[in-house]
Motif scaffolding. Sequence first.
Motif, PDB file in Angstrom:
ATOM      1  N   CYS A  15     100.269 -24.562 -14.407  1.00 17.45           N
ATOM      2  CA  CYS A  15      99.775 -25.345 -15.546  1.00 17.45           C
ATOM      3  C   CYS A  15      99.615 -24.379 -16.700  1.00 17.45           C
ATOM      4  CB  CYS A  15      98.447 -26.013 -15.203  1.00 17.45           C
ATOM      5  SG  CYS A  15      97.745 -26.984 -16.558  1.00 17.45           S
ATOM      6  N   ALA A  16     100.340 -24.608 -17.787  1.00 19.63           N
ATOM      7  CA  ALA A  16     100.382 -23.637 -18.881  1.00 19.63           C
ATOM      8  C   ALA A  16      99.015 -23.374 -19.488  1.00 19.63           C
ATOM      9  CB  ALA A  16     101.362 -24.124 -19.953  1.00 19.63           C
ATOM     10  N   LEU A  17      98.204 -24.424 -19.665  1.00 24.35           N
ATOM     11  CA  LEU A  17      96.930 -24.201 -20.339  1.00 24.35           C
ATOM     12  C   LEU A  17      95.998 -23.345 -19.482  1.00 24.35           C
ATOM     13  CD1 LEU A  17      94.100 -26.086 -19.639  1.00 24.35           C
ATOM     14  CD2 LEU A  17      95.812 -27.851 -19.964  1.00 24.35           C
ATOM     15  N   ILE A  18      95.986 -23.566 -18.163  1.00 26.70           N
ATOM     16  CA  ILE A  18      95.135 -22.766 -17.280  1.00 26.70           C
ATOM     17  C   ILE A  18      95.648 -21.341 -17.194  1.00 26.70           C
ATOM     18  CG2 ILE A  18      94.249 -22.541 -14.934  1.00 26.70           C
ATOM     19  CD1 ILE A  18      93.042 -24.854 -16.556  1.00 26.70           C
ATOM     20  N   GLY A  37      90.842 -13.746 -21.947  1.00 30.66           N
ATOM     21  CA  GLY A  37      89.658 -12.922 -22.133  1.00 30.66           C
ATOM     22  C   GLY A  37      88.610 -13.574 -23.007  1.00 30.66           C
ATOM     23  N   MET A  38      88.572 -14.912 -23.013  1.00 31.40           N
ATOM     24  CA  MET A  38      87.561 -15.663 -23.748  1.00 31.40           C
ATOM     25  C   MET A  38      86.699 -16.441 -22.755  1.00 31.40           C
ATOM     26  SD  MET A  38      89.706 -17.128 -27.020  1.00 31.40           S
ATOM     27  CE  MET A  38      90.885 -16.101 -27.885  1.00 31.40           C
ATOM     28  N   PRO A  39      85.497 -16.843 -23.158  1.00 35.60           N
ATOM     29  CA  PRO A  39      84.640 -17.580 -22.227  1.00 35.60           C
ATOM     30  C   PRO A  39      85.367 -18.773 -21.620  1.00 35.60           C
ATOM     31  CG  PRO A  39      83.414 -16.999 -24.201  1.00 35.60           C
ATOM     32  CD  PRO A  39      84.833 -16.621 -24.466  1.00 35.60           C
ATOM     33  N   SER A  40      85.298 -18.901 -20.306  1.00 33.26           N
ATOM     34  CA  SER A  40      86.050 -19.962 -19.625  1.00 33.26           C
ATOM     35  C   SER A  40      85.174 -20.827 -18.729  1.00 33.26           C
ATOM     36  CB  SER A  40      87.180 -19.341 -18.792  1.00 33.26           C
ATOM     37  OG  SER A  40      86.663 -18.373 -17.892  1.00 33.26           O
ATOM     38  N   ASP A  41      83.840 -20.609 -18.788  1.00 30.98           N
ATOM     39  CA  ASP A  41      82.963 -21.462 -17.986  1.00 30.98           C
ATOM     40  C   ASP A  41      82.884 -22.868 -18.563  1.00 30.98           C
ATOM     41  OD1 ASP A  41      81.742 -20.310 -20.207  1.00 30.98           O
ATOM     42  OD2 ASP A  41      79.721 -20.456 -19.355  1.00 30.98           O
TER      43      ASP A  41
END
Length: 292
Positions: A127-130, A137-141
Amino acid sequence: MRHKLHPGISMTTLAGTLFVVATPIGNLQDMSPRALQVLKDVKLIAAEDTRHSARLMQHFGIGTPMTACHDHNERDKGGRLVERLLAGDDIALISDAGTPLISDPGYHLVRQAREAGVKVSPVPGACALIAALSGAGMPSDRFAFEGFLPAKAHGRRQRLQALAAEDRTWMVYEAPHRLLECLQDMQQELGGERRVLLARELTKTFETLHSAPLAELVAWVASDSDQQRGECVLVVEGAPAPEGDAVGDDALRVLDLLLAELPLKRAAKLASEITGVRKNLLYQIALERGNG
């Protein structure tokens, strides 16, 4: 072979399964063994573009019949596919690349199948977005996905204005021929300091993940036409908290004292009333400090 119905067994018990199968977004080695087995075993593959997917099937030696299921025929085709599912046939749904339904067709078929009582089974994969988010390296929670922005400049700028205050990391897909003007509009609406990652041609030979403040990223893309080719994902840093949301040491001390005596939600609420800091922000800080 299907068995005869026994008392107490409904027709949907003998229905087939709709498998929602992710396929590679570039590198064919990302095709999972389970996905391959499902595509070989089902009675029919519903593909966004059968001509495009035929090359994938040929590569893996899959001879399962295919039928087109895309934006223009999905509502009508869905009913006929559900009939086959109810009759006992297993069907796989695929898009041209990646995970179906993610800015791709399939929503109507999956919804019709579920409403008919048919089992829907996801077969996860690329999945490209994931993929872009995992390398940003940005917040992903917490994050948001906005699909494709409007193609016309006015609509695109309006959407960007609405997203300007979004504090989560957020992502969009963009066509290569609109990439530069999209980044220029982002710079205008979000400011030149907002950090954005360009993820281009993920998993392919010329894969690029380049992160920079928008002013630098616009100049970099404008100076290199090669960066305006291929499939693109833009990962955008969330908006910084307003200055009034700054949490000083005194507010943190109040929060810690209350957390020692009260449940988290109650402590955050009282700390907000005492310090003037937003309750939701204090609640999030408490979670991050291990008071969940």
